[in-house]
Write a protein that holds these residues in place. Structure first.
Motif, mmCIF file in Angstrom:
data_model
loop_
_atom_site.group_PDB
_atom_site.id
_atom_site.type_symbol
_atom_site.label_atom_id
_atom_site.label_comp_id
_atom_site.label_asym_id
_atom_site.label_seq_id
_atom_site.Cartn_x
_atom_site.Cartn_y
_atom_site.Cartn_z
ATOM 1 N N HIS A 161 33.661 25.628 -27.874
ATOM 2 C CA HIS A 161 33.015 26.722 -28.599
ATOM 3 C C HIS A 161 31.637 27.036 -28.023
ATOM 4 O O HIS A 161 31.190 28.190 -28.031
ATOM 5 N N SER A 162 30.985 26.034 -27.484
ATOM 6 C CA SER A 162 29.596 26.207 -27.044
ATOM 7 C C SER A 162 29.462 26.842 -25.664
ATOM 8 O O SER A 162 28.373 27.239 -25.259
ATOM 9 N N ASN A 163 30.562 26.931 -24.929
ATOM 10 C CA ASN A 163 30.479 27.441 -23.555
ATOM 11 C C ASN A 163 31.622 28.416 -23.296
ATOM 12 O O ASN A 163 32.746 28.007 -22.982
ATOM 13 N N ALA A 164 31.332 29.703 -23.425
ATOM 14 C CA ALA A 164 32.354 30.731 -23.273
ATOM 15 C C ALA A 164 32.936 30.755 -21.868
ATOM 16 O O ALA A 164 34.148 30.987 -21.673
ATOM 17 N N GLU A 165 32.115 30.503 -20.868
ATOM 18 C CA GLU A 165 32.601 30.534 -19.480
ATOM 19 C C GLU A 165 33.606 29.412 -19.228
ATOM 20 O O GLU A 165 34.660 29.626 -18.620
ATOM 21 N N THR A 166 33.281 28.216 -19.718
ATOM 22 C CA THR A 166 34.201 27.087 -19.577
ATOM 23 C C THR A 166 35.487 27.328 -20.357
ATOM 24 O O THR A 166 36.581 27.010 -19.894
ATOM 25 N N ALA A 167 35.350 27.901 -21.546
ATOM 26 C CA ALA A 167 36.525 28.196 -22.366
ATOM 27 C C ALA A 167 37.477 29.144 -21.645
ATOM 28 O O ALA A 167 38.703 28.962 -21.670
ATOM 29 N N GLN A 168 36.921 30.152 -20.999
ATOM 30 C CA GLN A 168 37.750 31.099 -20.263
ATOM 31 C C GLN A 168 38.450 30.415 -19.097
ATOM 32 O O GLN A 168 39.635 30.663 -18.826
ATOM 33 N N TRP A 169 37.736 29.537 -18.420
ATOM 34 C CA TRP A 169 38.316 28.808 -17.297
ATOM 35 C C TRP A 169 39.477 27.922 -17.772
ATOM 36 O O TRP A 169 40.545 27.872 -17.149
ATOM 37 N N LEU A 170 39.282 27.235 -18.889
ATOM 38 C CA LEU A 170 40.328 26.372 -19.451
ATOM 39 C C LEU A 170 41.540 27.192 -19.899
ATOM 40 O O LEU A 170 42.686 26.791 -19.688
ATOM 41 N N SER A 171 41.265 28.333 -20.517
ATOM 42 C CA SER A 171 42.338 29.216 -20.965
ATOM 43 C C SER A 171 43.197 29.671 -19.786
ATOM 44 O O SER A 171 44.432 29.627 -19.842
ATOM 45 N N ASP A 172 42.546 30.086 -18.717
ATOM 46 C CA ASP A 172 43.277 30.541 -17.530
ATOM 47 C C ASP A 172 44.084 29.397 -16.912
ATOM 48 O O ASP A 172 45.224 29.589 -16.466
ATOM 49 N N ALA A 173 43.482 28.197 -16.878
ATOM 50 C CA ALA A 173 44.166 27.041 -16.295
ATOM 51 C C ALA A 173 45.389 26.644 -17.118
ATOM 52 O O ALA A 173 46.433 26.272 -16.565
#
Length: 413
Positions: free
Chosen positions: A331-343
């Motif tokens: 929740h705290s890092n939108a960029e990381t969340a997007q990367w995880l979602s794509d992966a």
């Protein structure tokens, strides 16, 4: 939504027709039927669901369209188990089926029938769970099936090492994450400050660990909203336990399988605090939708689906604080969340596809057909009886809290 096409016997010399023992319902075994029917239809294998229409069965109108792909064998109240089994065999004969997929413990008669089927039927057992009861039932019919499929590495390993299943006839075939058409639908970015957390599955604490959800939510900021999608015996108790958080919890009830993908597209993180799973179809469905899975670590099951920290996260069973910390970090890092979602979506698209699953089932069918090994001779229907593995045992007398504790200890060890 999976699209099916009809296959005629004139389409190829290798055409085969299989019955899949299940009835339409919201749950993994029927979702697997839909996947198998769709995937194998392209390979000249026609799969129909079949079950026994027991007296007093409730028929929900939402499932009426599914009767195009299967049938209920009609029985009446005066029939014994043996009578019902004989009627089921006759339905298989009349339907021109070549083989049967037997889901262990989907129903006692539908499992035990493997020991009484005429020799001409190919029979493939599918083991969906890692419980002692499931394994006992599988062992009871082990010598009467041509092949066994475990839906996870854990299941195959347990069957071969602990229950002496023949390694060359025991396979691993994970479930698919959905059809090609669903994978073409992509998610839209979450532009709000709210993290959309979802639990999707049967509302039952013994297996799904749903009573840990309130504790997990209590460790999360108010900007995390939880959706609980599903129905089950512990729904009422779960609502009570979540009552302090009702301003940020939504209960959807049971969700029809055709609506699952779109629902997951609307959420950011899947939370699954299960004590045990045979596979975890919900995980692959979430990954296919780019919904990041945060799941309890179950050896040989969830750790074979998720690459921890790359396309999802694993936490020790029952460790609500660690689960919450993982969700909070996402929740705290939108960029990381997007990367995880794509992966996550990339892993599902590459690994858990309908095409791969269907090809693996087809290989098992072809191997069994090409080399029909000798299995135990069918038992006489006149001597119909339930073996020990299909009867209630002493484990049913163990109190649920003790069972739950033992399951956690087993997995953590």
């Amino acid at each position: 939504m999976l699209i099916f096409r009809h296959i005629s016997a004139t389409q190829g010399q290798d055409f085969m027709k299989f019955a899949y023992f299940v009835r339409p319902h919201i749950g993994g075994t029927y979702s697997v039927f839909k996947q198998l029917r769709a995937g194998l239809a392209e390979k000249d294998v026609d799969v129909h669901w079949m079950s026994i229409d027991s007296p007093g069965s409730v028929h929900d109108d939402q499932w009426l369209p599914e009767f195009s792909y299967g049938s209920l064998v009609q029985v009446h109240g005066g029939m014994t188990e043996r009578d019902q089994a004989e009627t089921l065999v006759q339905a298989l004969e009349d339907g021109g089926f070549d083989g049967i997929f037997i889901n262990v413990l989907s129903e006692r008669i539908l499992t035990n029938i493997a020991r009484y089927l005429p020799e001409k039927f190919l029979r493939i057992m599918i083991v969906h769970n890692i419980t002692a009861g499931t394994y006992s039932a599988a062992k009871a019919i082990r010598n009467h099936v041509h092949a066994t499929i475990g839906v996870s590495e854990r299941i195959r390993s347990d069957l071969v090492r602990k229950l002496d299943f023949p390694a060359h006839r025991t396979f691993v075939i994970p479930h698919a994450a959905g059809s090609s058409s669903t994978r073409d639908i992509r998610r839209e970015a979450n532009m709000s400050d709210i993290l959309r957390l979802i639990f999707l599955g049967r509302i039952e604490d013994a297996s799904k660990g749903v009573f840990w959800l309130p504790e997990i939510l209590s460790h999360l900021p108010q900007t995390v909203h939880l959706t609980v999608a599903g129905d089950g015996p512990d729904l009422g108790n779960l609502k009570d336990k979540l009552s302090p958080h009702l301003h940020r919890v939504t209960f959807l009830g049971a969700v029809h399988p055709e609506k699952v993908h779109n629902l997951l597209l609307q959420h950011d993180v899947l939370i699954m605090p299960s004590r045990y799973e045979g596979f975890g179809l919900t995980i692959t469905e979430a990954m296919s939708a780019g919904c990041i899975p945060v799941v309890s670590r179950i050896r040989g099951v969830t750790d074979t689906i998720i690459d921890d920290g790359t396309n999802g996260f694993l936490f020790p069973i029952g460790n609500s604080r660690e689960a919450a910390q993982i969700v909070a970090q996402i929740h705290s890092n939108a960029e990381t969340a997007q990367w995880l979602s794509d992966a996550a979506q990339c892993k599902a698209d590459a690994t858990f596809t309908l095409e791969i699953m269907a090809e693996r089932y087809l290989n098992v069918i072809r191997n069994v057909k090409a080399d029909p090994i000798n299995i135990a001779a069918p038992l006489r229907m006149e001597e119909w009886a339930m073996p020990r593995g299909l009867r209630s045992g002493l484990r049913t007398l163990v109190p649920r809290p003790l069972k739950n504790w033992l399951r956690v200890v087993r997995e953590r060890i």
